[in-house]
Design an enzyme around this catalytic site. Structure first.
Site, PDB file in Angstrom:
ATOM      1  CG  ASP A   1      -0.405   0.076   2.524  1.00 56.65           C
ATOM      2  OD1 ASP A   1      -1.167   0.307   3.466  1.00 56.65           O
ATOM      3  OD2 ASP A   1       0.807  -0.101   2.680  1.00 56.65           O
TER       4      ASP A   1
ATOM      5  CE1 TYR B   1       7.570   3.761   1.017  1.00 54.03           C
ATOM      6  CE2 TYR B   1       7.465   5.132  -0.952  1.00 54.03           C
ATOM      7  CZ  TYR B   1       8.043   4.104  -0.243  1.00 54.03           C
ATOM      8  OH  TYR B   1       9.108   3.412  -0.778  1.00 54.03           O
TER       9      TYR B   1
ATOM     10  CG  PHE C   1       8.771  -0.292  -3.607  1.00 51.03           C
ATOM     11  CD1 PHE C   1       9.003  -0.613  -2.278  1.00 51.03           C
ATOM     12  CD2 PHE C   1       8.227  -1.268  -4.430  1.00 51.03           C
ATOM     13  CE1 PHE C   1       8.716  -1.876  -1.778  1.00 51.03           C
ATOM     14  CE2 PHE C   1       7.930  -2.532  -3.941  1.00 51.03           C
ATOM     15  CZ  PHE C   1       8.176  -2.841  -2.620  1.00 51.03           C
TER      16      PHE C   1
ATOM     17  CG  HIS D   1       9.186  -6.063   1.667  1.00 47.48           C
ATOM     18  ND1 HIS D   1       9.729  -4.862   2.056  1.00 47.48           N
ATOM     19  CD2 HIS D   1       8.028  -5.764   1.013  1.00 47.48           C
ATOM     20  CE1 HIS D   1       8.931  -3.883   1.666  1.00 47.48           C
ATOM     21  NE2 HIS D   1       7.903  -4.405   1.030  1.00 47.48           N
TER      22      HIS D   1
END
Length: 226
Positions: free
Chosen positions: A68, A70, A81, A190
């Protein structure tokens, strides 16, 4: 109820037109209207579909999945990202750029804006497209995942030879939506500082993407950001 008519790039609007008038999407729209009355919501409304608007359906070469947006002020701009110019790079993005430098020898850029990737065919797609300020995951399970799953399924069914970069367990779970006989999947832990040292750093996904594109006679991604 009124017809939902989001501002989204025309090829995606065509690919996803059935989704916009399903009950879940109408309910999602109402949820967002109520949320905006009480909270600051990120990204700005004009940027919610930014990933789609920068990477038309037929231009997609690579799909990079995030979870989701920031949730800090000024950070989210609709590309997973990525942060706009002038915004400090979050820790996961720092590790992504660290791996980029290690893999391809590219100097780390002064910024964390990944729009250049999106404009070359890298769909920077979050599973959830909005979030409350300072409340990570606050808009999960309200319909966005159904919508973005539909986007992934459409790409899987209607395109050939796409490369899906799935980083972390949440993204890897999306493998079930992808026809692995038609597409390539690259997986890793991740890039978060909590896990990056367990295999993201050193995964060399950026060079692998370009090797796969080159083998198919498709223009490679110029990963340079500076």
């Amino acid at each position: 109820m009124e017809k939902v008519d989001p501002v989204i790039e025309i090829s995606w609007k065509h690919a996803l037109h059935e989704e916009f008038n399903k009950d879940y999407f109408r309910e999602l729209k109402l949820f967002l209207l109520e949320e905006k009355k009480k909270y600051r919501i990120f990204p700005a409304g004009s940027l919610i579909f930014n990933a789609f608007n920068h990477t038309p359906f037929d231009a997609v070469k690579v799909v990079l999945l995030g979870q989701d947006p920031y949730h800090g002020a000024g950070q989210a701009h609709g590309l997973c990202f990525s942060v706009p110019h002038g915004i400090q790079k979050p820790p996961s993005l720092v590790n992504i750029l660290k791996e980029l430098k290690s893999d391809l020898g590219l100097e780390e850029p002064s910024h964390g804006n990944l729009t250049k990737w999106a404009d070359q065919g890298v769909l920077l797609l979050n599973a959830t497209l909005t979030v409350r300020e300072n409340q990570a995951g606050s808009h999960q399970n309200h319909g966005w995942e159904t919508f973005t799953d539909a986007a992934i399924k459409n790409l899987s069914e209607q395109r050939e030879g796409l490369i899906f970069m799935l980083w972390g367990n949440y993204a890897i779970a999306k493998k079930s939506l992808i026809d692995t006989s038609r597409h390539f999947i690259l997986t890793s832990v991740h890039p978060s500082p909590l896990s990056a040292h367990r295999g993201f750093l050193g995964c060399r996904h950026f060079s692998q993407v370009n090797n796969l594109l080159r083998q198919r006679g498709v223009d490679e991604i110029d990963w340079r950001l500076s």
